[in-house]
Structures are given as C-alpha cells and as structure tokens.
Design a protein around this motif. Structure first.
Motif, PDB file in Angstrom:
ATOM      1  N   PRO A 121       0.845  -1.205   0.000  1.00 28.64           N
ATOM      2  CA  PRO A 121       0.000   0.000   0.000  1.00 28.64           C
ATOM      3  C   PRO A 121       0.875   1.248   0.000  1.00 28.64           C
ATOM      4  O   PRO A 121       2.014   1.206   0.482  1.00 28.64           O
ATOM      5  N   LEU A 122       0.348   2.331  -0.546  1.00 25.40           N
ATOM      6  CA  LEU A 122       1.153   3.557  -0.638  1.00 25.40           C
ATOM      7  C   LEU A 122       1.513   4.104   0.731  1.00 25.40           C
ATOM      8  O   LEU A 122       2.524   4.764   0.894  1.00 25.40           O
ATOM      9  N   GLN A 123       0.639   3.880   1.712  1.00 28.88           N
ATOM     10  CA  GLN A 123       0.919   4.345   3.070  1.00 28.88           C
ATOM     11  C   GLN A 123       1.260   3.132   3.926  1.00 28.88           C
ATOM     12  O   GLN A 123       0.534   2.141   3.931  1.00 28.88           O
ATOM     13  N   ASP A 124       2.389   3.217   4.648  1.00 28.74           N
ATOM     14  CA  ASP A 124       2.821   2.066   5.449  1.00 28.74           C
ATOM     15  C   ASP A 124       1.878   1.829   6.610  1.00 28.74           C
ATOM     16  O   ASP A 124       1.408   2.783   7.248  1.00 28.74           O
ATOM     17  N   PRO A 125       1.630   0.574   6.939  1.00 26.88           N
ATOM     18  CA  PRO A 125       0.855   0.287   8.148  1.00 26.88           C
ATOM     19  C   PRO A 125       1.674   0.641   9.392  1.00 26.88           C
ATOM     20  O   PRO A 125       2.918   0.613   9.339  1.00 26.88           O
ATOM     21  N   PRO A 126       1.031   0.992  10.490  1.00 23.06           N
ATOM     22  CA  PRO A 126       1.788   1.332  11.721  1.00 23.06           C
ATOM     23  C   PRO A 126       2.311   0.047  12.366  1.00 23.06           C
ATOM     24  O   PRO A 126       1.744  -0.461  13.346  1.00 23.06           O
ATOM     25  N   SER A 127       3.407  -0.486  11.840  1.00 20.33           N
ATOM     26  CA  SER A 127       3.883  -1.827  12.202  1.00 20.33           C
ATOM     27  C   SER A 127       4.169  -1.965  13.693  1.00 20.33           C
ATOM     28  O   SER A 127       3.782  -2.945  14.333  1.00 20.33           O
ATOM     29  N   VAL A 128       4.884  -0.974  14.270  1.00 21.18           N
ATOM     30  CA  VAL A 128       5.274  -1.066  15.678  1.00 21.18           C
ATOM     31  C   VAL A 128       4.031  -1.087  16.558  1.00 21.18           C
ATOM     32  O   VAL A 128       3.885  -1.939  17.446  1.00 21.18           O
ATOM     33  N   ASP A 129       3.129  -0.144  16.293  1.00 16.19           N
ATOM     34  CA  ASP A 129       1.899  -0.092  17.090  1.00 16.19           C
ATOM     35  C   ASP A 129       1.064  -1.344  16.895  1.00 16.19           C
ATOM     36  O   ASP A 129       0.391  -1.806  17.815  1.00 16.19           O
ATOM     37  N   LEU A 130       1.115  -1.898  15.694  1.00 18.64           N
ATOM     38  CA  LEU A 130       0.335  -3.099  15.392  1.00 18.64           C
ATOM     39  C   LEU A 130       0.826  -4.279  16.229  1.00 18.64           C
ATOM     40  O   LEU A 130       0.025  -5.032  16.806  1.00 18.64           O
TER      41      LEU A 130
END
Length: 1305
Positions: free
Chosen positions: A264-273
């Motif tokens: 996706p063009l915008q990264d998912p909030p990996s750390v928060d996820l």
C-alpha cells in the motif's frame, strides 16, 4: 500519563476497584506466589514459551510496569525497516488527496482528505504521494456507480473539464461505468461496477504494467509497457462527473483485498500493530485465566461468561494493560485490524447476541479504564469501521458478512452508555447510520450467488397486444408450471435469508428507540428523536443539494425498519395501557400541527404559510384550542423572515460564485462522498477566489435549532407512561380525550410520513423499471421465437441471426429475473406492501381527524394529503405485479374513505396551494377510471357525492378545468354515441402504450353520479347556464387554438426547405384537439341527461344556449368535413405527436349531440332544435352527409379517380357504433334534408339594413336600454353573459326590449 514506571498509582485516572452494584467478596490482593504465577501466565514472552519457575523473575505490581515495557519493546526492530519501505516512493508518509494544487474543476473533499465528490462536469484530483519503483496498490470504495475514471497519472498530465485521467498520454484509467480502459484511446475492459464495490488499482513499475481488481477479483492486466525512467513517477488519480463520489484507502486502514507482492502507498503502523496484538493477547489471557483464592491456584475459565466482579488483582492487571492499550485504540488502523476483528471473533461462535455478554463486559472495562476522550474516539472509529465493512462487503447468497457486522453493531449498541454516546455524537453527526438499514441490490447476480440460490428462472410470457399479462389465455404448460414453482421456491429461499438481515436491523432500531434506559438523564429514544428530526430537516431543506440528501434507496429500507420498530413499541404500550390505541388505529392528532411543539421546517401547510395562518386564524386557535398567539411573536416572525432574506442576500453578494454552488453542504456530512466519515466542508475550485470555502455562518444553524423543540422538553413531556399534555397541547373539542400512545411515538410516526413524502415514493416508482424490462425482453423473446418458427429453411443467415438474438434475450431475462427476485423481496414483498398500506391508513385517519377541526385543518402540512394519494398509487401500480391490493384487510373500506377525502377536499376552500389542489384533482380523475375505485366513490354518503358533483359543475373560469372535464368524461365514457372504445380505432395497429395509464382503462360509466349531475342541472336554475356557458366558451377557445395551430403546421410542411415542427407545438396542438373532443362529450352528456336545459324555452337561457351550441357544432363540422381541407391534410401527414388527431373521435362526439337533440327528444324539442340548427348561417347539409360517406357530386367530379382514396363513413366503424345508432344517423340525415328544403322555400329575403350589425346572420330583434342600439337577440344575450357594456357606445345596458320594425307607409 506521567508515572508509568512503578507502583499502582496512575495519574491517567483514579480507578474504582469495585462496581457499585456488586461489592467484592475479597478486598485484598492475593498472596505473592499466586500473584507471581498469575502475572507470568498473563504476560507471556513474545515466543509464548513460559520459563521454568526456578528461572523466572518474581513479578509483583511494583515491577509489572517495567516488565510490560520490556515485553512491548521486543520485536520493535520493525521500525528500522521503514527506510527500506520508503524506497520507490516520494511524498508524505501519510497519503491523502492533494487539495492544494493537484486538482481541476469543482470538487468536494472530506475532512479526512480521502473522500471526494464531483461538483462539476468532470473534475480531477490526485494524491500527495507518487511512486517510481516497485509494486504498489491502493483501493477505491465506490459510493456511486456513475461516470468515473480511476487510475494513475504523472505530474505532467494536464486535465480540464472535458479530459481527465486516461485521456492524456501518461495517464491510465479504468472506467467501470462504461466498462472500458483509457489511455488516450479506449477499449473494452473489466466488469461494470456498482455502489458498494471496491476497486483495487495496482501498478508494477518493475515490469511496467497496470492492473485492476474488482472486489478482490483480478480484471487482468490493463496496460503494459507504461512509460518509465527518469522523471516518471505515478500518482493515484481520479476524474469524476457531477455528484459521483468515492473514498480512497491508500493504507490508512487495512486493505480489504491485499495482493501478494504489492505494498500500500501508506505504510501500516507496524510497531503499534505488534504492540496492540501483544496487549490484546494479554487481555485474552486475563479473560481465560481465573484465580481460585480458596484453593490457591489458577483455573481456566469459560470466556463467554467472563465477568468483571471487582477482584482487585484482576482489575489492577487490566489497568496496566489498558494503560498501554487505550492510546493505541484511538488509531483508525488498529481499531479496524485489532479491536474489530477481536470483537467479531467473540460473536463467531454463533447464537443470539445476548448469548455473548463478554462484549458488554469489555465495553464496561473501556469506560472504566480509559479516558473519556479515548473511549469516544475508539467507539467512533469502531462504528465507522463497522459501517464501512457492512456497506462494502460483497453480497453472497447467505448475506453472512452483512449479518456478521450487524450482530457486532447490535452488541455494541446494547451497551447503554456506549449507545447514548454514539447517538449523541456519532450515529447521525459523523456517520451515515441509515446505511446500516439498507440492503444493497446486486448489479451482478453471478457474484451475488443468486444463480445457486435461484437456479431456475421464470418470467410471465402470456401477453396481450398491450404488452401486459393477459388473463384470458390458455393455461400454462406443465413445463412452465414446474419452472414457475422452482423459481418461487428460489425466491422463498432468498426471502428467508434477507429476513434475517431485516430482523437484525429492526433489533438495532429497537435499541435506539429504547426509552427504559437505566442510566438516568435522557433515554435513547429522545436522543434519537432529536437527531431524527434534524435528519429530516436536512432532507427537506436541501432538495436541490444532492450531496446532503440521503439517497432514496436508503430511505426506503430505513422507512420499513422504522415502521416495524414503531409498531412493535406502539403495541407494547397498548398491552400496558389498554385504554390507548393499537397500531392498527394509529394516527397523528391534529394539535401537533398548530401547537408549535413539532417543527415542520417551513414546509407548506394546506392553508399557506404558518405565519399567515397564525395571523388569520388566531381567534380560532384561542376559541377551539385555547392557544393564544402573542402579537409580539407574530411581529418577531415577520422580522425574522426579513432578516433571513437580508442575510441570504448579503451572503450571496460576498461569497464566491463557485462556492455558492455548494449551498448548505458544508455544514453537514455528505451522503455521496466517503462511505462513513462526515463533513465534506472542503470546497475545491479552480475558478473560485479562495480554495477553501469557510463553513456556513453559525447564525443560520442557530436559527434552525431555535425552531426545534429541545430534547429536554420532549423528555419532560413524555416521562409518564401516558405522557402529559406537553406534545398534545391545544386539544380541539372534536378530538377524543383518550390516550393515543406515548408522545415520542407520535413524533416518530409524523417523521415516517414525512420520510415517505421526501423520497420513498419516488424510489418505489423507479424500481418498477426492472419489472418493465422483464416484460419487454419477454415480449421480444416470444416474438423472436415466433420468427424462428416461421423462418424458411433456405435462409440460413437469417435463422442464425435470430438464434443469436434469442440467446441474448434469454441471457438477459435470466439475469433480470434473478435481479427482480431480489427487488421483489427487498422492496415489493407482501410485508413491505402491508407497511405502505398501514401508512396509507394512518394518513387517512389523520386527515379525517384534522378535517373535523374546521378552520384549523389549514394548519396540516401538505405532505399528509400527498402521502395518502401517493401511497395508494404505489399500492395499485407498483406492487401489483407481485401482490394485489385486493388481498389487504379492509381494502374496500379504505378505498371508500380515501374516495371521501378526495371528493371533499379537491375543492376545499381551506386548501390554498395550487399544486396540492391539482394533485387532488388528478387523483380523483384517476380514481374514477378504475371500476374498484369508482365503486368506492359511489359508496361514499349521498350528501358528499352530491357536493362533489356540485363542485365539478362549477363554472370552468378561474380554475384548472381540464381535469374536472376529464372526470365528467370518464363518468360518461361507455354511454355516449360510439364511445365504448379503450383505444382509438386508428391507433390499434400502432405501438402499444402502457396499459396501466388511466386513459387506457376500459369504460366504466357511473349511472349513479350521472343521475346526481342531471338532478343538479335540472333543479338549480343558475348552475346550468353558468356551467354550460363556460363549457361552450372553453370549446370555442380550444377548437380555435387547434385550427390555428394546424394551419401553422400545414404551412411548415409545405415549405420546400427541410424544416422541423417543434415537438412542443405538436403536443399542444394534440392537447387542444383532445380537449375539444372531451368538451363535446360533456355537452353530449348534458344533452342526454337533461335535454330540457336546451329545449325547455321557458328557462331564461335555454334558447341562447341552444343557439350557441348549434353555432359551435356547425363550425366544428364545417372545418372537419370539408373535402381536401386543412384538417384532412394534417391528419394524412401522420406526424409523431399528433397520433390522436383523427376524424373519428371528434365527428362521433358531434354526431352524438345532434342525434340526442334531433332524434331522441319529444316532437316539440326536436322541432326547436331543428329550427335553431337550420337557422344558423353556418349550417351545411353536406357536413351531415359526410358522416355517412355521401360526398358532394361536385367534389366527386373534380377529384381524379383514385383506388386508394377512402372517404370517412360511420358505416366503417361497426365494431364501435351499433346498427341502432347508425339507423338514427340515417333518419337524422333524411329529417334534416326534408326540413332544410322546406326552410329554404319559406324564407323571405331580408334587406341588409334589417340584419344584425354584429353577426349579419339574423334580423334585428332587440333594442338596448338606455342607449337604443340594436342587434339580434342571440348576439346580445350571449354578450350579456360575460359583459354588461353596449357593443357600440360602452354604456352600461340596463335592459333589453323586443324590437319590432314599424310598417313602412
């Protein structure tokens, strides 16, 4: 949130360790060993492996915070990978639409900068981030299925109002409306999209390809070898036409249909996820593991029945978890991906929502352990995600996804505190919560699984020439019967599945309308009521602003669920208070319309504007309803209106022109843009002075709110089980004292009636189009099959083309019949029909109660009468293919009561609006066209029938007389001379029209109403002359206009240059002809029912009326029957629009009048009629001969012989004219021939000086007082019916004397 380190002191909130309702059995924290075991079981390490007891560090609440921080810090290395993710992408990490410079045209963008609505011909906008390397994806949620081009473009692309994405060299687009792909040129590609679909846009810059997916299904590669290299970077972009709308997901939420290998063009909030999933795991552990204090051990617990019982150990543990979890639950992505999926998993075990109290417990925890602002944001995002998921889930046969999301929504709304917060702040303010009550119709039946659910399709194939089902044909074949039954079984299976969803939607509304909340303050129902009225106000006040209006397809579903819920609560109240009315007897009491307790947003009242009514009827209000109007209030209302005018004028002058186009849309959520998020208050315009239009001034909103009854007032008024006088203030003496129901339910009922009027009726009519399409295709298929059977074997080419057509029609019918099954279940089912029928009866009772209040009836809003008429029309016309109105209980009584309302109010002086008066007249005109409804008119009390006929016979001047005339004609049709046809004889071979039209119904004359008309005309000496004079005036006007127009049409047709006659002119011409025919039929009706009005010359105006009638009949005959005349030539042109213009309708109408006057009367009457007819200077015997096909000898001699030239003759219409009628015409011709010979022999020549100077047709026979001017009696009598001034000197005539010429010496 400062001291997160150690201890149990949290600055975020002062936590309560026990609930007020249930005190804990133990007040202390468990021993340290048990606590250590418990905490280690709850807070497992990331690998899930629990270390041996000997190697574990002891855990207490003092070091738990540190331990938790350490656990959450593990695996945070994902943050380091962010630099790698950024490669191949340029722009901000949060991707939105570029509202500063990346757009063209007029657009509306939501506050989140992800939803957009087109507000010009073809507006375009791109995103803020572009890509130049790698594989990327974004999703577009389609909110409306119109013209849009979605894809990618470069920074160099220049768009305008005609060219958008895909129309320039370096832009590429997919258009699901036209099912094409665009890159300068266009070719077929993909499938058609519908509202509720999700389009995935994929770009592979390594391979140079662009592809698209629809609802997760690949449509294939659309473009390859796209331009790449230095300076080439692609932005997501869209072009969309007026009022089309979409919402983008660049990655701010989890992608609904991710594709492997594409980012996706915008990264998912990996750390928060990662953190959120860990914390959720700890929360699940708390729910799974319990502490048995007596045994001193940990136990596994049934999670579904877990309850927070105030155990300090568990509470403090949860407080530590929520200290980290709460801030994460304010983020959109995490709520969607973590919280919603967790809550859904709880409900996945099946069973009723009540069987899962865990969700209620979790919501209690959230309100207990999170800050208020965090809970608010979390609940808002959760409902937003649920609504988005519900609306954009694909339809599958069992509607499982929709049911899943609705069940969770209900579970959340069951929690009282959450429900009240959501009602107050989210459901109507930020979300379009009405979407929850909508069941979308599948455009592609294959993907919806309807082929499996309804494997056998069927459609009616027994048609008449009119294209409608015929009841007089042979029985259906055995194969047809089997197909129909299999189709019906499939429809029943579909219905059961849809009913599950509808039942859940009703459950949700029951929660919102709950007025027995335990939490005090105001009940949910009153919050809902306040929001509901504002929702209605938006839709009533913004009729021209499509972005603010709730789409009508949502309104239909919302209306049905609201009716079901309302009736349930209404009957529930009846069970507790037997004196109240049941929902079957529901109505809205008339005092609601004038006591000011309910705001009607300046909607038109029957008597005009509310301010005007308050002034003119203030004495009646005081006398009947004990309501006093303060003069200062009237003055304030007037000044307020002036202020509004000035304010609007000022704002119009100051606001940019382009911004004006958006009107009130800036203050409320837009329905057409992003599927959930609200306020579309960013107005983008390349033409406006300012890019960002300010919000609408608060003054207007405050003014609107000031006129709405506050929630507090409503709550106070409705606190008791019966409610006190508040809402029902000002009960008129005609209204019974008994309680109707709870006051809040009356307000909701009033809102439901308004909803139907706003857009539901329009949508019910629109969806009938699918049924009409099925009929058309079935007719075409039947016709093709007949052609195949007749096709000669040697013409193989024709045979193959016909077989192809047959296949196309069959496939289309299979598709349409399945789609029709869905529509019949969701919109036209028997239950929906009963809802509309119930609404009709509510309106009828409300109008009847309002009518009894006398002058106060004028306060009733117009929409009550409109809904009564429209709902009856819907029941009769829209539901009829599936269900018959005659099956409904009390059908005949309802028809009669509605007939009484139409008969009384179409000429009611209390109703002033011309539109509503016209609607009433049209409804009555339609009513008398059908046997069932005509019998209902005949069943109303005699006094009302006579009153109706008296109003119909009022003079035609100063009122819309054409509809009145049409009603009288319908009462006569079937009795007149040659007047038993449904369609005109010459139109039978033309294309059939809609057989449901009132004008195409079989004749059903009413002898009872005819008798009332005859009695009135005979008994009232003033009524007959004034009525007939107006009919003759209108006939003179209509026929003169018709002749004038056909002269213009003939001149245009004879010109050598190619020219076109204006279609509107042709339509007006045909209308004038139809009016002339119908006026002649009314005259025939009058002559037949009461001939003495013309022939009894002891009546004052009889002779004059007879002379005028004879004059007009002769004019019509002369114009229509002359050989090779203007009428003949125009009829032979057969112009489209003039189909109804022919010899037959007008000549048989004239013949009917002549036969009644000359053949069907006593000797004295016939003699007078004959004398007057022959005395008219326009009389020509050849016109009568023309009727029977006797042409003039001179004309025959002059005409060249022609084999195909046919003369008009009544003898050729033996299917329409009886032999007895023809014999009368023969006798009339011989009678007139004989009498005209005798009259010619006995007539003495008259000198020109003795002729009337006005008409030059009759001798002078009258002298005027006081001026002594002279004319014949016919001219002066006709003149005096409309004017009292002398022809010559304009002196006022005081009397007329007989003039006898003195004998000359």
């Amino acid at each position: 949130m400062t001291s997160r380190g150690a201890g149990t002191a949290f600055s975020r909130r002062n936590y309560r360790l026990s609930t007020e309702s249930e005190k804990p059995k133990l007040t202390g924290i468990v021993n340290s060993k048990l606590l250590n075991d418990y905490l280690h079981r709850i807070f497992l390490s990331a690998d899930g492996i629990q270390p041996a007891t000997a190697y574990r560090k002891p855990l207490t609440f003092q070091n738990l915070q540190e331990h938790l921080d350490k656990l959450l810090a593990e695996d945070s290395g994902a943050e380091d990978s962010r630099d790698q993710v950024l490669e191949g992408r340029l722009g901000p990490s949060t991707v939105v639409l570029d509202h500063t410079s990346g757009f063209e045209g007029l657009l509306l963008v939501d506050d989140d900068l992800l939803g957009v609505i087109g507000h010009s011909n073809f507006g375009s906008i791109r995103a803020t981030t572009c890509v130049y390397k790698g594989k990327w994806i974004y999703e577009v949620l389609i909110s409306s299925q119109g013209l849009m081009q979605i894809g990618w473009c470069t920074l160099n692309c220049r768009f305008n109002q005609e060219e958008g994405v895909g129309d320039t060299p370096d832009s590429y687009a997919y258009d699901g409306n036209r099912v094409r792909k665009w890159n300068v040129t266009t070719t077929n590609y993909g499938k058609s999209w519908a509202a509720g679909d999700i389009v995935s846009c994929l770009i592979d810059l390594d391979e140079g390809t662009i592809a698209f997916c629809l609802n997760g299904v690949s449509l294939g590669t659309a473009f390859d070898n796209i331009t790449r290299g230095a300076g080439m970077a692609y932005f997501p972009a869209i072009s969309l036409s007026f009022k089309e709308s979409v919402a983008f997901n660049f990655g701010s939420r989890p992608l609904r249909y991710p594709v492997e290998g594409y980012r996706p063009l915008q990264d998912p909030p990996s750390v928060d996820l990662v953190k959120a999933h860990k914390l959720l795991g700890y929360l699940k552990n708390v729910i799974h593991i319990g502490i048995d204090v007596l045994e001193g051990k940990l136990v596994e617990k049934d999670t579904s029945m877990w309850q927070l019982q105030g155990e300090p150990t568990v509470l403090i543990t949860l407080a530590h978890i929520f200290n980290h979890f709460a801030p994460l639950m304010c983020k959109v992505y995490l709520v969607d991906d973590v919280l919603m999926n967790f809550l859904l998993s709880i409900l996945e075990q099946g069973g009723a929502v009540e069987a899962h109290p865990l969700i209620q417990q979790l919501l209690d925890l959230m309100w207990l352990l999170m800050e208020d602002y965090e809970v608010h944001e979390c609940l808002k995002q959760l409902l937003m995600s649920l609504l988005r998921a519900y609306r954009f889930s694909p339809i599958i046969p069992d509607l499982g996804l929709q049911i899943h999301y609705l069940r969770l929504t209900i579970a959340v709304l069951k929690h009282e505190k959450s429900r009240k917060y959501l009602l107050n702040n989210v459901l109507f303010d930020v979300l379009r919560s009405v979407v929850f009550f909508y069941i979308k119709s599948p455009l592609r039946v294959e993907e919806a699984g309807l082929q499996e659910l309804i494997p056998t399709t069927w459609w009616p194939n027994r048609f008449t020439k009119e294209g409608k089902e015929s009841k007089e044909v042979k029985e259906e074949s055995a194969e047809e019967r089997l197909r129909r039954r299999a189709y019906d079984r499939g429809c029943q299976r579909l219905k059961k599945r849809i009913e599950v969803v509808e039942e859940l939607q009703v459950q949700m509304l029951k929660l919102l309308l709950n007025n027995k909340d335990r939490g005090g303050v105001e009940a949910s129902r009153y919050i809902f009521l306040n929001k509901f009225r504002k929702f209605l106000q938006e839709n009533a006040s913004n009729r021209g602003n499509l972005t603010v209006l709730c789409p009508p397809e949502y309104m239909v579903c919302f209306l049905h669920r609201l009716i079901s819920t309302l009736r349930c609560y209404w009957d529930g109240h009846k069970a507790k208070a037997p004196a109240a009315l049941s929902s079957e007897e529901a109505y809205v009491p008339p005092q609601l319309f004038y006591n000011g307790k309910v705001d009607y947003f300046d909607l038109q009242r029957l008597g005009g504007l509310l301010s005007h009514l308050k002034k003119t009827l203030k004495d009646d209000l005081a006398l009947k309803a004990n309501i006093l109007i303060d003069p200062a209030e009237l003055q304030a209302v007037t000044m307020d209106d002036l202020d509004e005018d000035e304010e609007s004028a000022t704002s119009t002058a100051q606001r940019p022109v382009a911004a004006l186009a958006i009107g009130g849309a800036l203050a409320r959520p837009s329905w057409l843009s992003s599927p959930t998020l609200g306020r579309a208050n960013r107005f983008l315009s390349t033409a406006a002075v300012s890019l960002m239009n300010p919000r609408r001034p608060l003054g207007t909103l405050e003014k609107m709110k000031a006129r709405t009854l506050s929630v507090e007032q409503r709550t106070e008024d409705d606190k008791g089980s019966h409610g006190n006088e508040g809402l029902l203030l000002g009960r008129p003496p005609e209204e019974p004292e008994q309680s109707i129901t709870e006051n809040s339910l009356l307000e909701i009922l009033d809102g439901i009636v308004m909803m139907y009027n706003l857009s539901v009726h329009q949508q019910l009519g629109k969806m009938v189009g699918v049924s009409d399409d099925v009929n058309e295709y079935a007719l075409a298929l039947k016709d093709t099959e007949e052609k195949i059977s007749r096709c000669p074997k040697r013409r193989r080419d024709i045979y193959e083309e016909l077989v192809k057509s047959q296949k196309v029609f069959s496939e289309k019918l299979n598709h349409l019949s399945r789609r029709l099954a869905w529509i019949n279940v969701t919109i036209y089912s028997k239950e929906k029909m009963q809802d509309i029928y119930w609404l009709l009866r509510v309106c009828i009772r409300t109008i009847e109660h309002g009518d009894r209040t006398g002058s106060l009836f004028a306060f009733m809003p117009e929409f009550y009468l409109s809904v009564a008429m429209n709902s009856y029309s819907a029941l009769k016309n829209y539901f009829s293919p599936v269900h018959s109105m005659e099956e409904l209980p009390g059908y005949e009584e309802t028809l009669t009561r509605l007939a009484a309302i139409l008969a009384k109010h179409f000429a009611d002086s209390r109703i002033v609006g011309t539109d509503i008066r016209d609607s009433l007249m049209q409804a009555l005109a339609s009513y008398v066209c059908y046997p069932h409804s005509l019998q209902a008119v005949e069943r109303i009390p005699e006094e009302q029938r006579i009153s109706m006929m008296r109003n119909l016979l009022a003079p035609y001047e100063q009122r819309p007389w054409a509809q009145t005339n049409w009603i009288l004609v319908r009462l006569w049709r079937g009795c007149g001379f040659g007047y038993r046809y449904t369609r005109l004889p010459h139109l039978l071979k033309t294309k059939p029209e809609d057989a449901n039209l009132p004008s195409l119904q079989k004749p059903c004359p009413s002898t009872l109403l005819q008798q009332h008309m005859a009695d009135l005309l005979r008994s009232d000496c003033d009524m007959a002359p004034s009525f007939l004079n107006s009919v003759l005036n209108q006939l003179n006007w209509a026929f003169s206009e018709f002749i004038g127009m056909i002269q213009e049409i003939q001149q245009a047709a004879e010109r050598l240059e190619r020219n076109f006659v204006d279609s509107r002119q042709l339509k007006v011409c045909a209308t004038c002809f139809d009016l002339s025919v119908s006026l002649l039929r009314v005259l025939e009706m009058t002559v037949t029912l009461a001939p003495e009005i013309f022939l009894d010359w002891s009546r004052p105006s009889s002779e004059l009326l007879l002379r005028r009638l004879a004059q007009l009949l002769n004019q019509v005959l002369n114009r229509v029957t002359a050989e090779r005349n203007l009428f003949d030539r125009v009829v032979n042109l057969r112009l489209p629009g003039l189909e109804s213009v022919d010899h037959y309708p007008i000549l048989v109408a004239v013949t009917g009048i002549l036969v009644r006057l000359l053949m069907d009367n006593d000797f004295q009457g016939a003699k007078r009629a004959t004398a007057v007819l022959l005395a008219d200077p326009c009389f020509q015997l050849r016109s009568i001969q023309y009727l029977l096909g006797h042409a003039e000898p001179s004309a025959l001699a002059a005409m060249p012989p022609s084999a195909d030239k046919r003369h008009f003759s009544l003898h050729t219409y033996t299917d329409y004219i009886s032999l007895e009628e023809l014999a009368k015409v023969e006798r009339m011709l011989s009678h007139l021939s004989e009498e005209s010979k005798q009259a010619a022999a006995s007539t003495l020549p008259t000198s020109e000086e003795d002729l009337c100077p006005i008409c030059y047709a009759h001798p002078i026979s009258a002298i005027f007082r006081p001026c002594s001017h002279k004319s014949c009696k016919a001219c002066i009598n006709q003149h005096l019916m409309n004017n009292k001034d002398c022809f010559f000197c304009k002196a006022t005539i005081t009397g007329v004397d007989d003039f006898i010429k003195p004998v000359s010496s």
